[in-house]
Structures are given as C-alpha cells and as structure tokens.
Design an enzyme around this catalytic site. Sequence first.
Site, PDB file in Angstrom:
ATOM      1  N   GLN A   1     -68.165 -39.999  17.128  1.00 12.92           N
ATOM      2  CA  GLN A   1     -67.375 -40.163  18.844  1.00 12.92           C
ATOM      3  C   GLN A   1     -68.589 -41.011  19.437  1.00 12.92           C
ATOM      4  OE1 GLN A   1     -65.177 -36.794  20.685  1.00 12.92           O
ATOM      5  NE2 GLN A   1     -67.224 -36.275  21.319  1.00 12.92           N
ATOM      6  N   GLY A   2     -68.182 -42.266  19.605  1.00  6.11           N
ATOM      7  CA  GLY A   2     -69.053 -43.207  20.487  1.00  6.11           C
ATOM      8  C   GLY A   2     -68.541 -43.167  22.078  1.00  6.11           C
TER       9      GLY A   2
ATOM     10  N   SER B   1     -71.398 -41.758  24.776  1.00  9.08           N
ATOM     11  CA  SER B   1     -72.465 -42.167  25.590  1.00  9.08           C
ATOM     12  C   SER B   1     -73.289 -43.655  25.372  1.00  9.08           C
ATOM     13  CB  SER B   1     -73.523 -41.247  25.394  1.00  9.08           C
ATOM     14  OG  SER B   1     -73.155 -39.839  25.122  1.00  9.08           O
TER      15      SER B   1
ATOM     16  N   SER C   1     -73.969 -39.376  17.018  1.00  7.01           N
ATOM     17  CA  SER C   1     -74.209 -38.590  15.757  1.00  7.01           C
ATOM     18  C   SER C   1     -73.308 -38.965  14.720  1.00  7.01           C
ATOM     19  CB  SER C   1     -73.923 -37.123  16.157  1.00  7.01           C
ATOM     20  OG  SER C   1     -74.557 -36.798  17.265  1.00  7.01           O
TER      21      SER C   1
ATOM     22  N   GLU D   1     -64.650 -29.847  22.484  1.00  4.34           N
ATOM     23  CA  GLU D   1     -66.132 -29.978  22.195  1.00  4.34           C
ATOM     24  C   GLU D   1     -66.691 -28.623  22.829  1.00  4.34           C
ATOM     25  OE1 GLU D   1     -68.332 -33.541  22.986  1.00  4.34           O
ATOM     26  OE2 GLU D   1     -69.598 -33.264  21.268  1.00  4.34           O
TER      27      GLU D   1
ATOM     28  N   GLU E   1     -76.795 -28.282  33.128  1.00  6.07           N
ATOM     29  CA  GLU E   1     -76.547 -28.382  34.466  1.00  6.07           C
ATOM     30  C   GLU E   1     -75.203 -29.296  34.636  1.00  6.07           C
ATOM     31  OE1 GLU E   1     -78.960 -29.804  32.850  1.00  6.07           O
ATOM     32  OE2 GLU E   1     -80.643 -28.516  33.719  1.00  6.07           O
TER      33      GLU E   1
HETATM   34  C1  LIG Z   1     -78.881 -34.842  19.454  1.00  3.66           C
HETATM   35  C2  LIG Z   1     -77.997 -35.287  20.294  1.00  3.66           C
HETATM   36  C3  LIG Z   1     -76.525 -35.894  19.752  1.00  3.66           C
HETATM   37  C4  LIG Z   1     -75.468 -36.506  20.517  1.00  3.66           C
HETATM   38  N1  LIG Z   1     -74.264 -36.942  19.953  1.00  3.66           N
HETATM   39  C5  LIG Z   1     -73.644 -37.764  20.759  1.00  3.66           C
HETATM   40  C6  LIG Z   1     -72.396 -38.311  20.031  1.00  3.66           C
HETATM   41  O1  LIG Z   1     -72.082 -37.815  18.960  1.00  3.66           O
HETATM   42  N2  LIG Z   1     -71.560 -38.926  20.874  1.00  3.66           N
HETATM   43  C7  LIG Z   1     -71.884 -39.311  22.205  1.00  3.66           C
HETATM   44  O2  LIG Z   1     -71.253 -40.062  22.623  1.00  3.66           O
HETATM   45  N3  LIG Z   1     -72.856 -38.623  22.760  1.00  3.66           N
HETATM   46  C8  LIG Z   1     -73.765 -37.871  22.070  1.00  3.66           C
HETATM   47  N4  LIG Z   1     -74.832 -37.212  22.672  1.00  3.66           N
HETATM   48  C9  LIG Z   1     -75.184 -37.717  24.153  1.00  3.66           C
HETATM   49  C10 LIG Z   1     -74.978 -36.640  25.009  1.00  3.66           C
HETATM   50  O3  LIG Z   1     -73.834 -36.171  25.148  1.00  3.66           O
HETATM   51  C11 LIG Z   1     -76.009 -37.045  26.185  1.00  3.66           C
HETATM   52  O4  LIG Z   1     -77.380 -36.967  25.959  1.00  3.66           O
HETATM   53  C12 LIG Z   1     -75.672 -35.930  27.376  1.00  3.66           C
HETATM   54  O5  LIG Z   1     -74.539 -35.950  27.907  1.00  3.66           O
HETATM   55  C13 LIG Z   1     -76.805 -36.253  28.544  1.00  3.66           C
HETATM   56  O6  LIG Z   1     -76.809 -37.594  28.749  1.00  3.66           O
HETATM   57  P1  LIG Z   1     -78.232 -38.393  28.898  1.00  3.66           P
HETATM   58  O7  LIG Z   1     -78.728 -38.092  27.715  1.00  3.66           O
HETATM   59  O8  LIG Z   1     -77.815 -39.700  29.260  1.00  3.66           O
HETATM   60  O9  LIG Z   1     -79.067 -37.638  30.215  1.00  3.66           O
HETATM   61  P2  LIG Z   1     -78.872 -37.941  31.822  1.00  3.66           P
HETATM   62  O10 LIG Z   1     -77.167 -38.042  32.074  1.00  3.66           O
HETATM   63  O11 LIG Z   1     -79.557 -39.363  32.095  1.00  3.66           O
HETATM   64  O12 LIG Z   1     -79.361 -36.735  32.347  1.00  3.66           O
HETATM   65  C14 LIG Z   1     -80.763 -36.530  32.582  1.00  3.66           C
HETATM   66  C15 LIG Z   1     -80.964 -35.165  33.450  1.00  3.66           C
HETATM   67  O13 LIG Z   1     -80.109 -34.992  34.686  1.00  3.66           O
HETATM   68  C16 LIG Z   1     -79.319 -34.064  34.728  1.00  3.66           C
HETATM   69  N5  LIG Z   1     -78.276 -34.343  35.522  1.00  3.66           N
HETATM   70  C17 LIG Z   1     -77.487 -35.698  35.605  1.00  3.66           C
HETATM   71  N6  LIG Z   1     -76.217 -35.742  36.242  1.00  3.66           N
HETATM   72  C18 LIG Z   1     -76.399 -34.394  36.757  1.00  3.66           C
HETATM   73  C19 LIG Z   1     -75.589 -33.939  37.821  1.00  3.66           C
HETATM   74  N7  LIG Z   1     -74.474 -34.423  38.256  1.00  3.66           N
HETATM   75  N8  LIG Z   1     -75.865 -32.587  38.325  1.00  3.66           N
HETATM   76  C20 LIG Z   1     -77.015 -32.052  37.840  1.00  3.66           C
HETATM   77  N9  LIG Z   1     -77.779 -32.429  36.880  1.00  3.66           N
HETATM   78  C21 LIG Z   1     -77.570 -33.568  36.622  1.00  3.66           C
HETATM   79  C22 LIG Z   1     -79.061 -33.651  33.528  1.00  3.66           C
HETATM   80  O14 LIG Z   1     -78.571 -32.350  33.180  1.00  3.66           O
HETATM   81  C23 LIG Z   1     -80.193 -33.959  32.595  1.00  3.66           C
HETATM   82  O15 LIG Z   1     -81.329 -32.959  32.819  1.00  3.66           O
HETATM   83  C24 LIG Z   1     -75.971 -36.493  21.980  1.00  3.66           C
HETATM   84  C25 LIG Z   1     -77.075 -36.165  22.366  1.00  3.66           C
HETATM   85  C26 LIG Z   1     -77.957 -35.608  21.580  1.00  3.66           C
HETATM   86  C27 LIG Z   1     -79.474 -35.477  22.403  1.00  3.66           C
END
Ligand SMILES: Cc1cc2nc3c(=O)[nH]c(=O)nc-3n(C[C@H](O)[C@H](O)[C@H](O)COP(=O)(O)OP(=O)(O)OC[C@H]3O[C@@H](n4cnc5c(N)ncnc54)[C@H](O)[C@@H]3O)c2cc1C
Length: 384
Positions: free
Chosen positions: A126-127, A129, A161, A243, A367
Amino acid sequence: MNFYPGDEENRYRDRMRELADTYGWPEMKALREEVEGLHIERYSMTFQRQLAEHGLIGLTWPKPYGQAARIDQQFLMAEELECQGFPGYGLTTNQRGGGMLLRSGSAEQIAEHLPHVVDASWTYCQGLSEPGAGSDLLALKTRAVRDGDHYVVNGAKLWTSSAHVSTWCSLLVRTDPEQIRHRGLSLLLVDLQSPGVTIQPVWVMGGWRVNAVFYDDVRVPAANLVGEEHQGWSVITGNLDEERAMSFGGTETRLLCARLIHRLSEKADELSESDLQTLGRFIMDLEADRLLYLRVGLSAARGEDTSGTGPMSKVHGSELAQRFIEWAAELLGHQALYPDSEDVLAADLEQQLRVATVLTVIGGTSEVQRNIIANRHLNLPRSN
Ligand SMILES: Cc1cc2nc3c(=O)[nH]c(=O)nc-3n(C[C@H](O)[C@H](O)[C@H](O)COP(=O)(O)OP(=O)(O)OC[C@H]3O[C@@H](n4cnc5c(N)ncnc54)[C@H](O)[C@@H]3O)c2cc1C
C-alpha cells in the site's frame, strides 16, 4: 453473548491447526530464517503458499474466490496462526489488496486479481504515505496525468511496507491538481516491475525493512484505476478502516505472555506479589483487547461503521503491547538487553522492544487515532 466458539466457528481454526501440525522444529526454523532474510516482520512467501494450498486465504470472500466464511471464523483462524507463532503479515496485506477490489474494483479487476491472491502468486502493498504526507495524508504530492489509455505517474512514496516483495502497489495519487484535500485523488494499481519504479530500503529500529519507492514517468494502464477517477479517497478509506480494525500487537503479545508465564512457572516462588499482580492485570487487559478486536471485526461483518471503534482497538492493542513488552523485558533482566542472548525468550523480547516502538505509528499514530475517536465516535468538534 457467548464468546466460546463451537465446531462451526472453529472450522477454519481446525484447518489451521492441521497445517500447523505439519510443521516440526526444522520447518519452523526455516520459516524464521526466511522471514529474517526478507527483512519483513511476520512475512513468509513459503507460508503464504501453504495457506493457499489449505484454502485459507480470502476466507470471508464470496465464492468462487473465497470460502464465504464468517468473520468470526476468519478471526479464529488468524488468531490460531498468530498464537502458534506463524508469520501472518503477508496474509493481512495481500487480503487487504483483494478486499479493496471486492469493495471498489471493476468486475474485470476482481476476476483478474482475486485468483492470484488466493493462490498466493501475486502480492500487494500500500503506497499512501510520502515524505511530507503521513498523518496528513491528504497533503500527498504524487501525480498521475492521463495520457491516452494510460496514466503517467511521478512522485515518491515513503514507508511502503513489503514493496520489495510485492507484485502490485495500491497507489494513492493526485489526478486533479486543481482540487484540494480529499477531492481529486485516485487509486491506481501499479505493477511494481514497471519501468520507472525504483525501490530503496529504509531500515527501521526493529531491524525490519520498509521502502522508499520512486515513480519516474511510470506508465500505468487506465484500466488499473480502482473506483472512479478523482474518487480515490473513498476507495482508500475502506482500507484504512480495515487496517485500524486489525490487531496491532495484541495477538503476538498474548503469545509472548504465554511464553513468559511458562517460564515464570518454573520459579513462581521467586516472584514478588507485586509482579504477580501486574501479570494478572496484563492477562486481563490482553483478554479485553482480544474481545475488543473481535467486537470490531464482528461489527464490520454486520456492515456497521467501525471508523470510530477500529481506532480504539488499534490504540488499545498497540499501547498495551508496548507496556507489556517493556515490563516483561525488565522482569527477565539483563538477558533481555542482548539481541544475541542465548535465552531465546529474552532475545525475542529484546527485539520486540524495538519492533513495538512502531506499533503506535504504523496505520496512523496514536495521537491521530485519538483525534478520530473524538470526531467519529464521540462526535466532538475537530480542533483547528
Ligand atoms: C514501520 C512502518 C511501516 C509503515 N508502512 C506503511 C505502508 O505500508 N504504507 C504507507 O502508506 N505508510 C506506511 N507507514 C507510514 C505511517 O502510516 C506513517 O508513518 C504515519 O501515518 C505517521 O506519519 P509520519 O511518519 O509522516 O509522521 P508525522 O505525520 O510527521 O507525525 C509526527 C508526529 O506528529 C503527530 N501529529 C501529526 N498530526 C497530528 C495531529 N493532527 N494531532 C496530533 N498529533 C499529530 C504524530 O502523532 C506524530 O507523533 C509506515 C510507517 C512505519 C513506521
């Protein structure tokens, strides 16, 4: 409500047990080595193929693709799989690809893809992020421009992933740059062998691999559009709800807890009363987590909206897993500090300490899940 399953509910769990019985120590060791070689937690192609041979993929899907099983039957099968320590993530991610097509795909897409999902010959990731679009997924920038009977895709996805072992990626792209937020997005199924796709590893703390995937002028047949053009958000929200209704750590943690209890039973008299009470509380919480997860699954099967309750299950399971693993590692002492500890349970706990850190991030952070619970379940106003 009776939570104790009978023969009918256990039908597919029993089939899973039959498959499990064919595994001895050498086969389990080989599976573990395969998972470590692929660098994806709980992912094995060999095991996927065996599930396929036993008719255990797509259980709840309608015939002729699936078995038209009930969600509780599927739940019990999946629980058995995880509790016996088999790698179940491949099943989850590939079924999510097929489930999306059943909800939103065309008849041709369903007929083309589902047989390959159930025989485990095609795999799905799933792409969604991107570097600047995680929690705020709607800020995504990957573009797809229509060119005759193709789309031309340009952009970069992060954290995808299992992309390095997947045949297809469900890719969320912007098809209408004039529109903002959820309007103007589309969902394309992209063959990851297409020219212009580059997959690079990104290593996470648990030792597993996720991927950065770059799309440079990738030509995707327009026939691979899932749902309607510019309506991709409604396609992907089904995936996101599914999910969030998954078990995020609860099942594996119950297995770890059972192993810990087995270990502690050898020296129960050395445990303090406070440790015993903490363990008792964890056992209760893990059972509550299991029932919450089952409730969300049954509710989804009845066609009810789980967009508010799924996140509750996700937050509860993931945070409970982190608390339990931390406590259990502390209880075992310094052995749980070494990845190569001779004590296998301690070594697994050491690894799980690192792996579990991402449970509250993947699929949306705690969060963000709490915000969703506030908006969708409690109907509280959104913060600005
Ligand atoms: C091991 C792993 C596997 C993954 N697999 C996939 C995958 O297969 N496909 C895919 O598409 N994505 C995948 N992801 C991505 C995952 O969904 C994102 O990492 C996640 O949604 C958080 O986004 P970010 O890392 O950009 O953090 P950010 O969005 O930058 O968040 C940073 C911090 O800010 C906080 N924050 C942000 N917005 C708010 C808000 N409105 N209110 C309160 N707090 C907030 C967050 O809680 C976090 O603590 C994966 C991530 C990991 C670590």
